[in-house]
Design a protein around this motif. Structure first.
Motif, PDB file in Angstrom:
ATOM      1  N   VAL A  48      -1.084  20.439   1.157  1.00  0.00           N
ATOM      2  CA  VAL A  48       0.017  20.402   0.195  1.00  0.00           C
ATOM      3  C   VAL A  48      -0.362  21.064  -1.125  1.00  0.00           C
ATOM      4  O   VAL A  48       0.414  21.851  -1.679  1.00  0.00           O
ATOM      5  CB  VAL A  48       0.478  18.942  -0.036  1.00  0.00           C
ATOM      6  N   PHE A  49      -1.558  20.774  -1.652  1.00  0.00           N
ATOM      7  CA  PHE A  49      -1.938  21.253  -2.979  1.00  0.00           C
ATOM      8  C   PHE A  49      -2.893  22.441  -2.965  1.00  0.00           C
ATOM      9  O   PHE A  49      -3.269  22.935  -4.032  1.00  0.00           O
ATOM     10  CB  PHE A  49      -2.557  20.109  -3.787  1.00  0.00           C
ATOM     11  N   LYS A  50      -3.336  22.892  -1.791  1.00  0.00           N
ATOM     12  CA  LYS A  50      -4.205  24.072  -1.652  1.00  0.00           C
ATOM     13  C   LYS A  50      -5.490  23.943  -2.473  1.00  0.00           C
ATOM     14  O   LYS A  50      -5.855  24.827  -3.246  1.00  0.00           O
ATOM     15  CB  LYS A  50      -3.475  25.348  -2.070  1.00  0.00           C
ATOM     16  N   VAL A  51      -6.190  22.801  -2.328  1.00  0.00           N
ATOM     17  CA  VAL A  51      -7.469  22.559  -2.985  1.00  0.00           C
ATOM     18  C   VAL A  51      -8.487  22.126  -1.933  1.00  0.00           C
ATOM     19  O   VAL A  51      -8.122  21.760  -0.819  1.00  0.00           O
ATOM     20  CB  VAL A  51      -7.358  21.478  -4.092  1.00  0.00           C
ATOM     21  N   ASP A  52      -9.769  22.177  -2.306  1.00  0.00           N
ATOM     22  CA  ASP A  52     -10.837  21.704  -1.427  1.00  0.00           C
ATOM     23  C   ASP A  52     -11.187  20.272  -1.823  1.00  0.00           C
ATOM     24  O   ASP A  52     -11.558  20.017  -2.974  1.00  0.00           O
ATOM     25  CB  ASP A  52     -12.076  22.586  -1.552  1.00  0.00           C
ATOM     26  N   VAL A  53     -11.069  19.348  -0.885  1.00  0.00           N
ATOM     27  CA  VAL A  53     -11.344  17.935  -1.144  1.00  0.00           C
ATOM     28  C   VAL A  53     -12.803  17.656  -0.810  1.00  0.00           C
ATOM     29  O   VAL A  53     -13.278  17.980   0.277  1.00  0.00           O
ATOM     30  CB  VAL A  53     -10.405  17.041  -0.306  1.00  0.00           C
ATOM     31  N   GLU A  54     -13.517  17.057  -1.769  1.00  0.00           N
ATOM     32  CA  GLU A  54     -14.910  16.692  -1.541  1.00  0.00           C
ATOM     33  C   GLU A  54     -15.051  15.274  -1.022  1.00  0.00           C
ATOM     34  O   GLU A  54     -15.892  15.004  -0.183  1.00  0.00           O
ATOM     35  CB  GLU A  54     -15.707  16.836  -2.836  1.00  0.00           C
ATOM     36  N   LYS A  55     -14.246  14.354  -1.542  1.00  0.00           N
ATOM     37  CA  LYS A  55     -14.430  12.948  -1.217  1.00  0.00           C
ATOM     38  C   LYS A  55     -13.089  12.219  -1.304  1.00  0.00           C
ATOM     39  O   LYS A  55     -12.255  12.547  -2.146  1.00  0.00           O
ATOM     40  CB  LYS A  55     -15.409  12.353  -2.229  1.00  0.00           C
ATOM     41  N   VAL A  56     -12.908  11.243  -0.413  1.00  0.00           N
ATOM     42  CA  VAL A  56     -11.703  10.408  -0.420  1.00  0.00           C
ATOM     43  C   VAL A  56     -12.143   8.951  -0.376  1.00  0.00           C
ATOM     44  O   VAL A  56     -12.928   8.556   0.480  1.00  0.00           O
ATOM     45  CB  VAL A  56     -10.792  10.707   0.793  1.00  0.00           C
ATOM     46  N   ARG A  57     -11.654   8.171  -1.325  1.00  0.00           N
ATOM     47  CA  ARG A  57     -11.881   6.725  -1.322  1.00  0.00           C
ATOM     48  C   ARG A  57     -10.531   6.041  -1.173  1.00  0.00           C
ATOM     49  O   ARG A  57      -9.553   6.458  -1.785  1.00  0.00           O
ATOM     50  CB  ARG A  57     -12.563   6.268  -2.616  1.00  0.00           C
ATOM     51  N   VAL A  58     -10.490   4.995  -0.366  1.00  0.00           N
ATOM     52  CA  VAL A  58      -9.239   4.323  -0.045  1.00  0.00           C
ATOM     53  C   VAL A  58      -9.321   2.858  -0.445  1.00  0.00           C
ATOM     54  O   VAL A  58     -10.334   2.198  -0.216  1.00  0.00           O
ATOM     55  CB  VAL A  58      -8.924   4.448   1.466  1.00  0.00           C
ATOM     56  N   ILE A  59      -8.235   2.364  -1.037  1.00  0.00           N
ATOM     57  CA  ILE A  59      -8.152   0.967  -1.456  1.00  0.00           C
ATOM     58  C   ILE A  59      -6.869   0.383  -0.893  1.00  0.00           C
ATOM     59  O   ILE A  59      -5.779   0.927  -1.120  1.00  0.00           O
ATOM     60  CB  ILE A  59      -8.140   0.852  -2.990  1.00  0.00           C
ATOM     61  N   ASN A  60      -6.986  -0.721  -0.154  1.00  0.00           N
ATOM     62  CA  ASN A  60      -5.815  -1.455   0.315  1.00  0.00           C
ATOM     63  C   ASN A  60      -5.445  -2.477  -0.752  1.00  0.00           C
ATOM     64  O   ASN A  60      -6.215  -3.395  -1.021  1.00  0.00           O
ATOM     65  CB  ASN A  60      -6.097  -2.159   1.640  1.00  0.00           C
ATOM     66  N   VAL A  61      -4.277  -2.313  -1.352  1.00  0.00           N
ATOM     67  CA  VAL A  61      -3.824  -3.216  -2.406  1.00  0.00           C
ATOM     68  C   VAL A  61      -3.024  -4.335  -1.751  1.00  0.00           C
ATOM     69  O   VAL A  61      -2.015  -4.065  -1.089  1.00  0.00           O
ATOM     70  CB  VAL A  61      -2.973  -2.460  -3.447  1.00  0.00           C
ATOM     71  N   PRO A  62      -3.447  -5.598  -1.909  1.00  0.00           N
ATOM     72  CA  PRO A  62      -2.743  -6.703  -1.250  1.00  0.00           C
ATOM     73  C   PRO A  62      -1.407  -7.000  -1.924  1.00  0.00           C
ATOM     74  O   PRO A  62      -1.170  -6.586  -3.062  1.00  0.00           O
ATOM     75  CB  PRO A  62      -3.713  -7.876  -1.416  1.00  0.00           C
ATOM     76  N   PRO A  63      -0.531  -7.738  -1.239  1.00  0.00           N
ATOM     77  CA  PRO A  63       0.744  -8.108  -1.864  1.00  0.00           C
ATOM     78  C   PRO A  63       0.511  -9.081  -3.005  1.00  0.00           C
ATOM     79  O   PRO A  63      -0.468  -9.831  -3.009  1.00  0.00           O
ATOM     80  CB  PRO A  63       1.523  -8.759  -0.727  1.00  0.00           C
ATOM     81  N   ARG A  64       1.415  -9.047  -3.961  1.00  0.00           N
ATOM     82  CA  ARG A  64       1.320  -9.957  -5.098  1.00  0.00           C
ATOM     83  C   ARG A  64       2.526 -10.886  -5.085  1.00  0.00           C
ATOM     84  O   ARG A  64       3.637 -10.472  -4.771  1.00  0.00           O
ATOM     85  CB  ARG A  64       1.295  -9.175  -6.394  1.00  0.00           C
ATOM     86  N   PHE A  65       2.284 -12.108  -5.462  1.00  0.00           N
ATOM     87  CA  PHE A  65       3.335 -13.102  -5.511  1.00  0.00           C
ATOM     88  C   PHE A  65       3.613 -13.464  -6.972  1.00  0.00           C
ATOM     89  O   PHE A  65       2.685 -13.512  -7.780  1.00  0.00           O
ATOM     90  CB  PHE A  65       2.928 -14.357  -4.737  1.00  0.00           C
ATOM     91  N   GLY A  66       4.870 -13.720  -7.278  1.00  0.00           N
ATOM     92  CA  GLY A  66       5.225 -14.086  -8.640  1.00  0.00           C
ATOM     93  C   GLY A  66       6.492 -14.910  -8.645  1.00  0.00           C
ATOM     94  O   GLY A  66       7.241 -14.955  -7.669  1.00  0.00           O
TER      95      GLY A  66
END
Length: 98
Positions: A48-66
């Motif tokens: 999509v962005f035509k760049v070279d990716v060196e590293k990918v880190r992924v975070i699963n954000v849990p649901p929040r209750f309020g």
């Protein structure tokens, strides 16, 4: 698992104060599809962005209750965040000038 389109993998860029500071270090933060893995995220960003990716880190954000009102409980959905590091000297233009 069904193959995801690169435009389905990347939902939106996250534009926060922390992501603006990370952009100076060639790191960009995106909300991505919960079914996508690191390899799919890397390929989608590169296409999509035509760049070279060196590293990918992924975070699963849990649901929040309020609370909403006196007795009602509101729940925000769970989502996935990806922090993508691109090669030095390359930039993703969507984050520039914001």
């Amino acid at each position: 698992m069904a193959e995801l389109n690169p435009y389905e993998v990347i939902k939106r860029p996250l534009n926060t104060e922390k992501s603006t500071l990370a952009a100076e270090m060639n790191q960009y933060i995106f909300e991505v599809d919960r079914r996508a893995n690191k390899v799919q995220i890397r390929e989608a960003i590169e296409q999509v962005f035509k760049v070279d990716v060196e590293k990918v880190r992924v975070i699963n954000v849990p649901p929040r209750f309020g609370r909403w009102g006196r007795k009602r409980v509101k729940r925000s959905p769970a989502w996935k965040k990806a922090i993508v590091t691109v090669a030095p000297g390359q930039k993703i233009e969507i984050f520039e000038g914001v």
